[in-house]
Write a protein that holds these residues in place. Sequence first.
Motif, PDB file in Angstrom:
ATOM      1  N   LYS A  83       0.804  -1.209   0.000  1.00  0.00           N
ATOM      2  CA  LYS A  83       0.000   0.000   0.000  1.00  0.00           C
ATOM      3  C   LYS A  83       0.845   1.271   0.000  1.00  0.00           C
ATOM      4  O   LYS A  83       0.520   2.249  -0.666  1.00  0.00           O
ATOM      5  N   TYR A  84       1.918   1.248   0.767  1.00  0.00           N
ATOM      6  CA  TYR A  84       2.721   2.458   0.924  1.00  0.00           C
ATOM      7  C   TYR A  84       4.046   2.416   0.149  1.00  0.00           C
ATOM      8  O   TYR A  84       4.859   3.319   0.269  1.00  0.00           O
ATOM      9  N   LEU A  85       4.249   1.349  -0.627  1.00  0.00           N
ATOM     10  CA  LEU A  85       5.420   1.190  -1.482  1.00  0.00           C
ATOM     11  C   LEU A  85       6.740   1.307  -0.717  1.00  0.00           C
ATOM     12  O   LEU A  85       7.697   1.916  -1.189  1.00  0.00           O
ATOM     13  N   VAL A  86       6.781   0.745   0.478  1.00  0.00           N
ATOM     14  CA  VAL A  86       8.020   0.709   1.255  1.00  0.00           C
ATOM     15  C   VAL A  86       8.881  -0.421   0.693  1.00  0.00           C
ATOM     16  O   VAL A  86       8.405  -1.527   0.442  1.00  0.00           O
ATOM     17  N   THR A  87      10.160  -0.145   0.488  1.00  0.00           N
ATOM     18  CA  THR A  87      11.034  -1.142  -0.126  1.00  0.00           C
ATOM     19  C   THR A  87      12.168  -1.507   0.822  1.00  0.00           C
ATOM     20  O   THR A  87      12.493  -0.779   1.760  1.00  0.00           O
ATOM     21  N   LYS A  88      12.745  -2.653   0.518  1.00  0.00           N
ATOM     22  CA  LYS A  88      13.959  -3.060   1.223  1.00  0.00           C
ATOM     23  C   LYS A  88      15.139  -2.352   0.561  1.00  0.00           C
ATOM     24  O   LYS A  88      15.016  -1.836  -0.561  1.00  0.00           O
ATOM     25  N   ASP A  89      16.284  -2.351   1.227  1.00  0.00           N
ATOM     26  CA  ASP A  89      17.466  -1.733   0.641  1.00  0.00           C
ATOM     27  C   ASP A  89      17.816  -2.426  -0.669  1.00  0.00           C
ATOM     28  O   ASP A  89      17.855  -3.659  -0.750  1.00  0.00           O
ATOM     29  N   GLY A  90      18.023  -1.635  -1.707  1.00  0.00           N
ATOM     30  CA  GLY A  90      18.428  -2.171  -2.995  1.00  0.00           C
ATOM     31  C   GLY A  90      17.269  -2.599  -3.878  1.00  0.00           C
ATOM     32  O   GLY A  90      17.478  -3.013  -5.010  1.00  0.00           O
ATOM     33  N   GLU A  91      16.026  -2.544  -3.408  1.00  0.00           N
ATOM     34  CA  GLU A  91      14.872  -2.943  -4.205  1.00  0.00           C
ATOM     35  C   GLU A  91      14.385  -1.764  -5.037  1.00  0.00           C
ATOM     36  O   GLU A  91      14.508  -0.614  -4.643  1.00  0.00           O
ATOM     37  N   GLN A  92      13.843  -2.096  -6.177  1.00  0.00           N
ATOM     38  CA  GLN A  92      13.196  -1.081  -6.993  1.00  0.00           C
ATOM     39  C   GLN A  92      11.735  -1.470  -7.154  1.00  0.00           C
ATOM     40  O   GLN A  92      11.412  -2.646  -7.314  1.00  0.00           O
ATOM     41  N   VAL A  93      10.865  -0.477  -7.113  1.00  0.00           N
ATOM     42  CA  VAL A  93       9.430  -0.730  -7.252  1.00  0.00           C
ATOM     43  C   VAL A  93       8.966  -0.125  -8.557  1.00  0.00           C
ATOM     44  O   VAL A  93       9.272   1.021  -8.871  1.00  0.00           O
ATOM     45  N   PHE A  94       8.258  -0.940  -9.315  1.00  0.00           N
ATOM     46  CA  PHE A  94       7.679  -0.463 -10.559  1.00  0.00           C
ATOM     47  C   PHE A  94       6.165  -0.511 -10.396  1.00  0.00           C
ATOM     48  O   PHE A  94       5.597  -1.575 -10.163  1.00  0.00           O
ATOM     49  N   LYS A  95       5.546   0.628 -10.499  1.00  0.00           N
ATOM     50  CA  LYS A  95       4.089   0.684 -10.384  1.00  0.00           C
ATOM     51  C   LYS A  95       3.511   0.666 -11.788  1.00  0.00           C
ATOM     52  O   LYS A  95       3.771   1.551 -12.592  1.00  0.00           O
TER      53      LYS A  95
END
Length: 103
Positions: A83-95
């Motif tokens: 929901k809030y697009l929180v990522t781990k270190d080194g992750e990339q999020v593609f919406k």
Amino acid sequence: MAGRKRRTLTAPARIVLCLLLAGISGYFLYHCALDVLTTFQLKEQIAQNKSQISELEDEQTALQEQKEKLQDPEYLKYMVRGKYLVTKDGEQVFKLPTTQDDS
């Protein structure tokens, strides 16, 4: 007792007595009608209150379920990441764009 004379009301006294009884009857009928109206209003309010209670109970159940889910660390991670697009270190999020069905 045969010589006793029966007393009768005069015409104006009868009219006054009839008007008095009609007034008293009207007064009682008016108050009965008010009581019936109040009863119908109270029944309607009770039905509305029962409906509102039902809705609030459903909402309380949903909130209780959500509370229990939020106490689960895995679910909490899932919610925060999704929901809030929180990522781990080194992750990339593609919406990605979503398609909405307008039917």
